[in-house]
Design a protein around this motif. Sequence first.
Motif, mmCIF file in Angstrom:
data_model
loop_
_atom_site.group_PDB
_atom_site.id
_atom_site.type_symbol
_atom_site.label_atom_id
_atom_site.label_comp_id
_atom_site.label_asym_id
_atom_site.label_seq_id
_atom_site.Cartn_x
_atom_site.Cartn_y
_atom_site.Cartn_z
ATOM 1 N N ASN A 1 0.831 -1.204 0.000
ATOM 2 C CA ASN A 1 0.000 0.000 0.000
ATOM 3 C C ASN A 1 0.866 1.253 0.000
ATOM 4 O OD1 ASN A 1 -2.701 -1.356 0.507
ATOM 5 N ND2 ASN A 1 -1.549 -2.067 2.280
ATOM 6 N N ASN B 1 -0.537 1.457 6.816
ATOM 7 C CA ASN B 1 -1.703 2.333 6.856
ATOM 8 C C ASN B 1 -1.299 3.774 7.147
ATOM 9 O OD1 ASN B 1 -3.888 0.092 6.990
ATOM 10 N ND2 ASN B 1 -2.522 -0.413 8.691
ATOM 11 N N HIS C 1 -4.208 -7.191 6.246
ATOM 12 C CA HIS C 1 -3.568 -6.995 4.950
ATOM 13 C C HIS C 1 -3.391 -8.335 4.242
ATOM 14 C CE1 HIS C 1 -2.678 -2.729 5.075
ATOM 15 N NE2 HIS C 1 -2.221 -2.852 6.315
ATOM 16 N N ASN D 1 -5.447 -4.129 8.450
ATOM 17 C CA ASN D 1 -5.605 -3.083 7.447
ATOM 18 C C ASN D 1 -6.448 -1.969 8.062
ATOM 19 O OD1 ASN D 1 -8.262 -4.029 7.418
ATOM 20 N ND2 ASN D 1 -7.990 -5.204 5.529
#
Length: 362
Positions: free
Chosen positions: A50, A91, A335, A342
């Motif tokens: 991410n 995150n 995740h 997540n």
Amino acid sequence: HVYDYPFHERYKALQEKESELEKQFRTKHPHYHHDLKKNIDGLGVMTLGNEHKISTNSLGFKDLSNQTVPLQSSKRRILVIGDSFTEGVGNPYRNTFCGLLAEHYAKQNIEVHNAGVASYTACLYWLKLKYLIEKTKFEFDEVILLPDISDLSNEISMRKELDQFKVPVERNNTQTSDFVLDQLNQSIDQTAPTSIQGEVKFFLKQHTVLTYLILNTIKDTLVADPHDRSYGILMGVNEKHPWELDDYLSQTDSSLIFDSMDHLHELLSSREIKLTIIIYPWPQQIFQGEDNTQYAKEWKEWCSRKKVNLIDLFGNFIQTAKKQGSKEFIEENFHRRDNHWNQKGHAFVAEQILQEYKPQTN
């Protein structure tokens, strides 16, 4: 096939590849091994697949910006500390449970700060809090500490590293602790087995002080199907954690952890700083529906003995997962191919904490 390439060679290549990225926001610390660099302003990173930006404040805590945090405040302060789960890897800060708690409690004139960093363990929780209190002179009123199951192996590795960095680690019973360390070192330094499952387990024992980036990349490289047995080995869904299976490691590791926690408790108690412990499950406990593990029992016993407030999230996770379906719950709240929360998982954790935690008021 993905397993054709020798495991240690893949690790070495990935370590070299990822180390430069880690250096951008992580740093060694002479008193508590490692930390995040201070005053990082919106550094673009990719973690756990991410893309997001990282900012740290003047204390090296993850934050919304690289703001300067006064050492004293008229507001009540809560300091949260833990490992990569608490740091919120993968995150943006505002979407981690710490960021959500900070947003919520700001309306009550309460500050929340996040001192969590990946690969922290009990001795580092203690040493960092000690440093913040005695050297930095950072004032806070409460501590929320989230120990992790990985603290078992990390405590051994960190104490060995702390000796290397010449950090004095006092022990309640030095002779016993040194004996335990010697015995554990002998068991960990055994020759690695040749099977892929053996290699994975040996790797995890030998390299427990890992960045989440390297570990996640290894998993993505080695594992093609997130539901095959190899994925289960790495994620711990098909097998229990060593704390549950290996009585020897369970007893010796936990003695080191709670030795450090005794020092931490004494440090905070002497300054009338309230301590709350929050424990939570990994995906394999959720998948197997285990809410009364040896891990949880030992933390309950320690908190009861020390009269420390404990919030046990095992039941919250497992009961919710049972209603939704464990597999679906894990896929939605963790995740991909990783056992970290997540953004949805962090929101779930924040919601549970807000229901059970009651901060004191000035």
